[in-house]
Design a protein around this motif. Structure first.
Motif, short mmCIF file in Angstrom:
data_model
loop_
_atom_site.label_atom_id
_atom_site.label_comp_id
_atom_site.label_asym_id
_atom_site.label_seq_id
_atom_site.Cartn_x
_atom_site.Cartn_y
_atom_site.Cartn_z
N GLU A 157 -8.25 6.66 18.47
CA GLU A 157 -9.62 6.41 18.90
C GLU A 157 -10.00 4.94 18.69
OE1 GLU A 157 -12.47 7.41 21.12
OE2 GLU A 157 -11.16 9.04 20.43
N GLY A 158 -9.46 4.35 17.61
CA GLY A 158 -9.72 2.93 17.37
C GLY A 158 -9.16 2.05 18.47
N LEU A 159 -7.97 2.40 18.96
CA LEU A 159 -7.39 1.66 20.09
C LEU A 159 -8.28 1.78 21.32
CD1 LEU A 159 -3.63 2.68 19.77
CD2 LEU A 159 -4.60 0.40 19.38
N ARG A 160 -8.70 2.98 21.61
CA ARG A 160 -9.57 3.19 22.77
C ARG A 160 -10.87 2.40 22.65
NH1 ARG A 160 -8.89 9.77 22.64
NH2 ARG A 160 -6.82 9.89 23.61
N ALA A 161 -11.33 2.23 21.39
CA ALA A 161 -12.61 1.55 21.16
C ALA A 161 -12.47 0.03 21.09
CB ALA A 161 -13.24 2.06 19.87
N GLY A 162 -11.23 -0.49 21.02
CA GLY A 162 -11.06 -1.94 21.09
C GLY A 162 -10.31 -2.61 19.96
N PHE A 163 -9.97 -1.89 18.89
CA PHE A 163 -9.15 -2.49 17.82
C PHE A 163 -7.76 -2.77 18.38
CE2 PHE A 163 -12.37 -0.41 15.18
CZ PHE A 163 -12.61 -1.39 14.21
N ARG A 164 -7.19 -3.93 18.00
CA ARG A 164 -5.87 -4.29 18.52
C ARG A 164 -4.87 -4.65 17.42
NH1 ARG A 164 -7.60 -1.85 21.88
NH2 ARG A 164 -7.92 -2.32 24.10
N VAL A 165 -5.25 -4.42 16.16
CA VAL A 165 -4.31 -4.60 15.05
C VAL A 165 -4.43 -3.37 14.16
CG1 VAL A 165 -3.57 -6.02 13.11
CG2 VAL A 165 -4.60 -7.11 15.11
N LEU A 166 -3.31 -2.67 13.94
CA LEU A 166 -3.29 -1.46 13.11
C LEU A 166 -2.38 -1.67 11.90
CD1 LEU A 166 -2.83 1.24 15.92
CD2 LEU A 166 -4.99 0.39 14.94
N HIS A 167 -2.74 -1.04 10.78
CA HIS A 167 -1.96 -1.15 9.54
C HIS A 167 -1.14 0.13 9.36
CE1 HIS A 167 -4.64 -4.39 7.44
NE2 HIS A 167 -4.60 -4.57 8.77
N THR A 168 0.19 -0.01 9.28
CA THR A 168 1.06 1.15 9.14
C THR A 168 2.18 0.86 8.14
OG1 THR A 168 2.68 0.52 10.82
CG2 THR A 168 0.71 1.68 11.60
N ALA A 169 2.81 1.92 7.65
CA ALA A 169 4.00 1.81 6.80
C ALA A 169 5.17 2.46 7.53
CB ALA A 169 3.77 2.51 5.46
N VAL A 170 6.40 2.09 7.17
CA VAL A 170 7.55 2.79 7.76
C VAL A 170 7.56 4.22 7.23
CG1 VAL A 170 8.89 0.70 8.13
CG2 VAL A 170 9.16 1.95 5.97
N ALA A 171 8.16 5.13 7.99
CA ALA A 171 8.00 6.56 7.78
C ALA A 171 8.22 7.05 6.34
CB ALA A 171 8.92 7.33 8.73
N PRO A 172 9.27 6.61 5.60
CA PRO A 172 9.45 7.15 4.25
C PRO A 172 8.29 6.85 3.31
CG PRO A 172 11.45 6.07 5.01
CD PRO A 172 10.37 5.72 6.00
N LEU A 173 7.57 5.74 3.53
CA LEU A 173 6.46 5.37 2.67
C LEU A 173 5.13 5.48 3.40
CD1 LEU A 173 8.20 2.52 0.74
CD2 LEU A 173 6.90 4.35 -0.31
N ALA A 174 5.08 6.36 4.39
CA ALA A 174 3.86 6.62 5.15
C ALA A 174 3.40 8.06 4.90
CB ALA A 174 4.10 6.38 6.64
N ARG A 175 2.31 8.41 5.54
CA ARG A 175 1.74 9.77 5.47
C ARG A 175 1.34 10.11 4.03
NH1 ARG A 175 6.63 10.56 8.59
NH2 ARG A 175 6.14 10.46 10.82
N GLY A 176 1.12 11.37 3.75
CA GLY A 176 0.63 11.73 2.42
C GLY A 176 -0.67 11.00 2.16
N ASP B 65 0.82 -1.21 0.00
CA ASP B 65 0.00 0.00 0.00
C ASP B 65 0.85 1.27 0.00
OD1 ASP B 65 -2.37 1.33 -0.16
OD2 ASP B 65 -3.22 0.50 1.66
N GLY B 66 1.96 1.26 0.75
CA GLY B 66 2.84 2.42 0.73
C GLY B 66 3.44 2.62 -0.64
N ASN B 67 3.95 1.56 -1.22
CA ASN B 67 4.51 1.61 -2.57
C ASN B 67 3.47 2.06 -3.59
OD1 ASN B 67 6.14 1.05 -4.87
ND2 ASN B 67 5.50 -1.09 -4.88
N GLN B 68 2.23 1.59 -3.42
CA GLN B 68 1.16 1.96 -4.35
C GLN B 68 0.73 3.41 -4.16
OE1 GLN B 68 -1.89 -1.02 -5.04
NE2 GLN B 68 -3.47 0.52 -4.77
N SER B 69 0.59 3.83 -2.92
CA SER B 69 0.07 5.17 -2.64
C SER B 69 1.06 6.27 -3.02
CB SER B 69 -0.28 5.30 -1.15
OG SER B 69 -1.29 4.40 -0.79
N THR C 15 5.21 1.08 -8.67
CA THR C 15 6.32 0.70 -9.57
C THR C 15 7.69 0.89 -8.93
OG1 THR C 15 6.43 2.93 -10.53
CG2 THR C 15 4.96 1.34 -11.59
N GLY C 16 7.75 1.37 -7.70
CA GLY C 16 9.03 1.78 -7.13
C GLY C 16 9.94 0.66 -6.71
N LEU C 17 9.40 -0.55 -6.47
CA LEU C 17 10.21 -1.62 -5.87
C LEU C 17 10.40 -2.79 -6.82
CD1 LEU C 17 8.57 -1.64 -2.32
CD2 LEU C 17 10.72 -0.56 -3.01
#
Length: 489
Positions: A222-241, A14-18, A23-25
């Motif tokens: 807020e998701g953590l507070r509400a009960g979700f216990r698995v989050l989807h993240t990317a490492v910083a260079p391919l995150a945000r935006g 998803d990071g590579n796609q977003s 095509t980056g990797l």
């Protein structure tokens, strides 16, 4: 609050796609860093899709099956995940069940252990069927996703009803709230969480969102507070935006909320440094924090589709119509029965909006894929389509031709492509142009050698040592990690 939170890494898919247009990797880029990713301790890695497999062939002349095998062998502790609708494989043409079964079987036996299943219409019946099919073909874990959207019909009651319809699904190993547009708000995730947690029961409930308008980090807290216990993240260079929240920031946030995690922070830092160096060398962009933009809710196009829409208009020499096209997206979506703006339907809506903005009369030009949408090939719309628009689209001669479009089938494929080729090659030849499949493996040595591979310190060291005949043995140790090299005799 307390508890352990697991993290799914989205960097390579998803990071590579977003951020890097998928095509980056290259395979070499991925294999070089895979052992380090494996050390981090991720719950899973959101690794690929049939679209990414096609990119490996089309842009890098690489065998996508080899990529699956090599990366899965290099990171045996971390399940690699494949995302699918279960409706097609690589090509836009719908595939019949035998093709999908073969694709799932091949993906599983080449190293994919986890599937993320998302249906464009959030159809519980179809989601259950695809989940069962995946398990039957050897997939270890199936995660069913409900894709979030905002419209007159995509209410919280709509999601509660669909989550409840999946609760007794025997083939669902986890349930996730999938927000590819970054539309979730803290209030929304707080209200939706009880329904997803109830449907998941003792199974994991996962949360996936994007930073497109800056809300995802708040949504995760807020998701953590509400009960979700698995989050989807990317490492910083391919995150945000337009990508997912950064792993590093998310870990700080969850610790501040009293939660813990299982990740090796030193290994995580190495992974982040690797992708930052790789992006700098290849001239690829990094994600940056986004400001909130309320107008985004009117068109709901993911960041990649916004840039694609702008590019389409520039290529047509009508860039001044960009704002009009974005406004048209909302109108087209309503006329098409409020489809969720996610692949593949997001491309249909955006393309039609551009055509409507350019043409003197709306709906004058319509793509084959949009005609297929009105024929029902993409499932039942969430709301009734505009009858006037539907009548106009389906009155076209092309609609009669497409009405009888046969799904992609295996029957006769062996006769066309060869009885002795592997199932994996058969699938590529069935779904991709012949010249692209024939070109696999023909990239020049310079193109095939990834700068990321050459730059990895251990790889660089071993290459240098191999050039020195006097060196016959080398042992490198860092903490508990040991690399031993001996010259072949």
């Amino acid at each position: 609050m307390s508890g352990v939170v697991d993290i799914v890494d989205t960097t390579t898919r998803d990071g590579n796609q977003s951020l890097w247009s998928a095509t980056g990797l290259t395979t070499a880029d991925l294999v070089a860093i895979a052992p380090t990713i494996d050390r981090v301790g991720f719950h899973a890695a959101d690794f690929t899709s049939s679209t990414h497999m096609a990119v490996a062939v089309r842009f890098h002349r690489e065998d996508p099956w080899e990529r699956l095998r090599r990366v899965s062998e290099a990171m045996p502790q971390t399940p690699l995940s494949f995302i699918t609708t279960g409706m097609r494989f690589i090509t836009w043409v719908p595939a019949d069940e035998e093709v999908i079964r073969l694709a799932f079987r091949c993906v599983a036996r080449n190293g994919i252990r986890r599937f993320q299943v998302a249906d464009p219409s959030n159809d519980p019946v179809r989601l259950r069927r695809i989940a069962a099919l995946a398990h039957e073909e050897g997939v270890e874990q199936v995660v069913i996703g409900l894709t979030y959207s905002v419209s007159e019909v995509h209410t919280h009651a709509y999601y509660a009803e669909r989550a409840a319809a999946l609760a007794d699904c025997p083939d669902m190993d986890a349930l996730y709230l999938k927000d590819p547009g970054g539309l979730l708000t803290p209030d929304a995730v707080r209200e939706l969480a009880p329904h997803f947690l109830r449907a998941a029961g003792t199974r994991p409930a996962e949360l996936h969102s994007h930073c497109t308008i800056g809300l995802a980090p708040l949504v995760y807290v807020e998701g953590l507070r509400a009960g979700f216990r698995v989050l989807h993240t990317a490492v910083a260079p391919l995150a945000r935006g337009t990508s997912n929240p950064a792993a590093e920031t998310t870990l700080r946030d969850l610790e501040a909320e009293g939660f813990s995690h299982r990740l090796d922070l030193d290994a995580l830092a190495e992974v982040s440094d690797y992708f930052r160096a790789l992006g700098e060398e290849k001239g690829l962009p990094f994600g940056t924090p986004q400001e909130f933009d309320a107008t985004y809710y009117h068109h709901q196009l993911a960041g990649g589709m916004v840039s694609t829409t702008r590019r389409m208009l520039e290529e047509l020499r009508r860039p001044e119509l960009f704002e009009a096209a974005l406004e048209e997206v909302g109108r087209v979506r309503a006329e098409m029965g409020y489809p969720i703006i996610v692949t593949p339907v997001s491309q249909l809506v955006a393309t039609q909006a551009v055509r409507n903005a350019i043409d003197a009369e709306r709906w004058t030009n319509v793509s084959d894929e949009t005609i297929r949408y009105f024929l029902g090939h993409y499932g039942e719309p969430a709301a009734p389509v505009d009858p006037g628009v539907a009548e106009r689209v389906l009155a076209r001669p092309r609609a009669r031709e497409l009405e009888g479009l046969e799904p992609l089938q295996l029957e006769g494929a062996r006769g066309r492509f060869g009885a002795r080729i592997s199932d994996e090659e058969l699938l590529l030849r069935l779904t991709m142009p012949e010249e692209q499949v024939n070109a696999i493996g023909t990239a020049s040595p310079k193109a095939a050698a990834s700068p990321g591979t050459a730059r990895h310190p251990v790889v660089t060291l071993l290459r240098e040592v191999a050039r020195r005949p006097a060196v016959t043995h080398l042992r490198v140790q860092k903490g508990d990690d040991v690399v031993v090299w001996r010259r072949a005799t």
